[in-house]
Design a protein around this motif. Sequence first.
Motif, PDB file in Angstrom:
ATOM      1  N   LEU A 190       4.238   4.864  -6.409  1.00  9.86           N
ATOM      2  CA  LEU A 190       4.958   3.650  -6.789  1.00  9.86           C
ATOM      3  C   LEU A 190       4.471   2.401  -6.051  1.00  9.86           C
ATOM      4  CD1 LEU A 190       8.588   5.108  -6.894  1.00  9.86           C
ATOM      5  CD2 LEU A 190       7.026   4.737  -8.814  1.00  9.86           C
ATOM      6  N   GLY A 191       3.593   2.575  -5.074  1.00  9.30           N
ATOM      7  CA  GLY A 191       3.110   1.438  -4.310  1.00  9.30           C
ATOM      8  C   GLY A 191       4.170   0.822  -3.428  1.00  9.30           C
ATOM      9  N   LEU A 192       4.906   1.692  -2.693  1.00 11.50           N
ATOM     10  CA  LEU A 192       5.972   1.244  -1.802  1.00 11.50           C
ATOM     11  C   LEU A 192       5.623   1.564  -0.353  1.00 11.50           C
ATOM     12  CD1 LEU A 192       9.114   2.461  -3.809  1.00 11.50           C
ATOM     13  CD2 LEU A 192       8.261   0.113  -3.615  1.00 11.50           C
ATOM     14  N   PRO A 193       6.202   0.840   0.609  1.00  9.19           N
ATOM     15  CA  PRO A 193       5.989   1.197   2.020  1.00  9.19           C
ATOM     16  C   PRO A 193       6.648   2.533   2.332  1.00  9.19           C
ATOM     17  CG  PRO A 193       7.606  -0.568   1.818  1.00  9.19           C
ATOM     18  CD  PRO A 193       7.041  -0.361   0.456  1.00  9.19           C
ATOM     19  N   PHE A 194       6.066   3.234   3.302  1.00  9.94           N
ATOM     20  CA  PHE A 194       6.479   4.605   3.614  1.00  9.94           C
ATOM     21  C   PHE A 194       6.733   4.741   5.105  1.00  9.94           C
ATOM     22  CE2 PHE A 194       4.918   9.017   4.706  1.00  9.94           C
ATOM     23  CZ  PHE A 194       6.065   9.671   4.283  1.00  9.94           C
ATOM     24  N   SER A 195       7.892   5.325   5.447  1.00  6.63           N
ATOM     25  CA  SER A 195       8.222   5.586   6.846  1.00  6.63           C
ATOM     26  C   SER A 195       8.422   7.080   7.033  1.00  6.63           C
ATOM     27  CB  SER A 195       9.501   4.825   7.243  1.00  6.63           C
ATOM     28  OG  SER A 195       9.817   5.058   8.602  1.00  6.63           O
ATOM     29  N   PHE A 196       7.702   7.647   7.992  1.00 12.27           N
ATOM     30  CA  PHE A 196       7.785   9.088   8.235  1.00 12.27           C
ATOM     31  C   PHE A 196       8.598   9.364   9.491  1.00 12.27           C
ATOM     32  CE2 PHE A 196       6.425  13.271   9.660  1.00 12.27           C
ATOM     33  CZ  PHE A 196       6.495  13.992   8.472  1.00 12.27           C
ATOM     34  N   ASN A 215      -3.562   8.570  -1.938  1.00  9.24           N
ATOM     35  CA  ASN A 215      -3.045   8.447  -3.302  1.00  9.24           C
ATOM     36  C   ASN A 215      -2.397   7.107  -3.601  1.00  9.24           C
ATOM     37  OD1 ASN A 215      -3.462  11.305  -4.348  1.00  9.24           O
ATOM     38  ND2 ASN A 215      -2.305  11.718  -2.471  1.00  9.24           N
ATOM     39  N   PHE A 216      -2.426   6.178  -2.651  1.00  8.74           N
ATOM     40  CA  PHE A 216      -1.719   4.913  -2.823  1.00  8.74           C
ATOM     41  C   PHE A 216      -2.266   4.114  -4.004  1.00  8.74           C
ATOM     42  CE2 PHE A 216      -0.966   0.416  -2.107  1.00  8.74           C
ATOM     43  CZ  PHE A 216       0.385   0.397  -1.812  1.00  8.74           C
ATOM     44  N   LYS A 217      -1.323   3.600  -4.818  1.00 15.32           N
ATOM     45  CA  LYS A 217      -1.660   2.732  -5.940  1.00 15.32           C
ATOM     46  C   LYS A 217      -1.047   1.358  -5.696  1.00 15.32           C
ATOM     47  CE  LYS A 217      -1.701   6.539  -9.293  1.00 15.32           C
ATOM     48  NZ  LYS A 217      -1.080   7.076 -10.538  1.00 15.32           N
ATOM     49  N   PRO A 218      -1.862   0.311  -5.642  1.00 17.54           N
ATOM     50  CA  PRO A 218      -1.300  -1.036  -5.433  1.00 17.54           C
ATOM     51  C   PRO A 218      -0.271  -1.376  -6.506  1.00 17.54           C
ATOM     52  CG  PRO A 218      -3.689  -1.062  -5.212  1.00 17.54           C
ATOM     53  CD  PRO A 218      -3.329   0.299  -5.756  1.00 17.54           C
ATOM     54  N   SER A 219       0.741  -2.138  -6.108  1.00 19.09           N
ATOM     55  CA  SER A 219       1.817  -2.522  -7.015  1.00 19.09           C
ATOM     56  C   SER A 219       2.146  -3.986  -6.806  1.00 19.09           C
ATOM     57  CB  SER A 219       3.056  -1.666  -6.749  1.00 19.09           C
ATOM     58  OG  SER A 219       3.612  -2.005  -5.481  1.00 19.09           O
ATOM     59  N   LYS A 220       3.077  -4.501  -7.608  1.00 25.37           N
ATOM     60  CA  LYS A 220       3.523  -5.880  -7.416  1.00 25.37           C
ATOM     61  C   LYS A 220       4.262  -6.036  -6.093  1.00 25.37           C
ATOM     62  CE  LYS A 220       7.971  -5.465  -9.816  1.00 25.37           C
ATOM     63  NZ  LYS A 220       8.750  -5.662  -8.577  1.00 25.37           N
ATOM     64  N   ASP A 221       4.754  -4.915  -5.550  1.00 26.80           N
ATOM     65  CA  ASP A 221       5.474  -4.949  -4.278  1.00 26.80           C
ATOM     66  C   ASP A 221       4.540  -4.906  -3.075  1.00 26.80           C
ATOM     67  OD1 ASP A 221       8.252  -4.797  -5.324  1.00 26.80           O
ATOM     68  OD2 ASP A 221       7.583  -2.856  -6.066  1.00 26.80           O
ATOM     69  N   LEU A 222       3.421  -4.187  -3.208  1.00 25.78           N
ATOM     70  CA  LEU A 222       2.576  -3.925  -2.048  1.00 25.78           C
ATOM     71  C   LEU A 222       1.128  -3.746  -2.500  1.00 25.78           C
ATOM     72  CD1 LEU A 222       3.275  -3.570   0.999  1.00 25.78           C
ATOM     73  CD2 LEU A 222       3.282  -1.100   0.606  1.00 25.78           C
TER      74      LEU A 222
END
Length: 340
Positions: A190-196, A215-222
Amino acid sequence: MQLINDRAKKFNGIPLSILDLAMINEGSNAGQSFKNSVDLAQHADKWGYNRFWLAEHHNMPGVASSATSVIIGHVAGATETIRVGAGGIMLPNHAPLVIAEQFGTLDALFPGRIDLGLGRAPGSDQATAFALRRTLQSSGNDFPEQLDELRAYFKHDPTARVRAFPGEGQDIPIWLLGSSDFSARLAAELGLPFSFASHFAPTYMMHALNLYHRNFKPSKDLEKPYTMLGINIIAADTDEKAQWLATSHQQMFLNIRRGITTQFKPPIDDVDAAWSEFEKSAVAELSNWPSTIVGSPETVKKKLEAFMDMTKADECIISSGIFNHEDRLRSYEIVSEMMA
């Protein structure tokens, strides 16, 4: 999506944040815990921390942050610039519309300062999950669908049959939180920030980070991946005092392994008397995690630099399980003195 407070300072180029559980100390109460949380957040605001997050937990006598959005509003109202948010809201426990309205309200009250971190675990046991949801049909398995519904409420759609007011049209950063690879994959898609949650589940940390970046896909958010890792830091002016303070955190960890829920315990002098040899080895394993740092300023600085070099994290969020409020303030102050 604004992720960094303009007034945030950095440690080796990395912003640092705070994760607070509003721990209820043995012999104390939730009211005092909230006063301590506000005082810590006000200090963190002045010291240059980036964000102050509170986590949803239930049926735990030692944790006061169960009504998470309420305490977020209380903390945000008592601070000036630090970002305040949820680390996180356990979405399967709630109707997505309710969360959209709650965080839409928070963002309307404190524009540009609210974060919405989302998890898919119950934050409790199964019996408590049932009490919250009245059914167990809502589970982590349908988390992606719940997330889609929640995100839709923040969009401006005059044709939608159900709309969130406040909420609609508001740009509230949404984070996905996790302790396995599920949320890492979803955040990447979804192209969102991720916290582990490496502060309590470090085993899968590098695996989850690699999955997210690969696997990151750029999005309008990030436009590019952004990761924040949980880390335990218990700092004091000497290694010896820090090790003593850390016995409260060790007791909490031990009680979780035993399936016991209690208020947060004070430090103890003879920690070896508190557990069996098998339990001692488990606690030693906790102490040896790269995401658990205990010591003097020199020790903390060295180990924190090593952790960042290993993980290449964009941000770290610090949990400090310390019983005495003044000692906890001092721990975060020590870390703040390392930030430029």
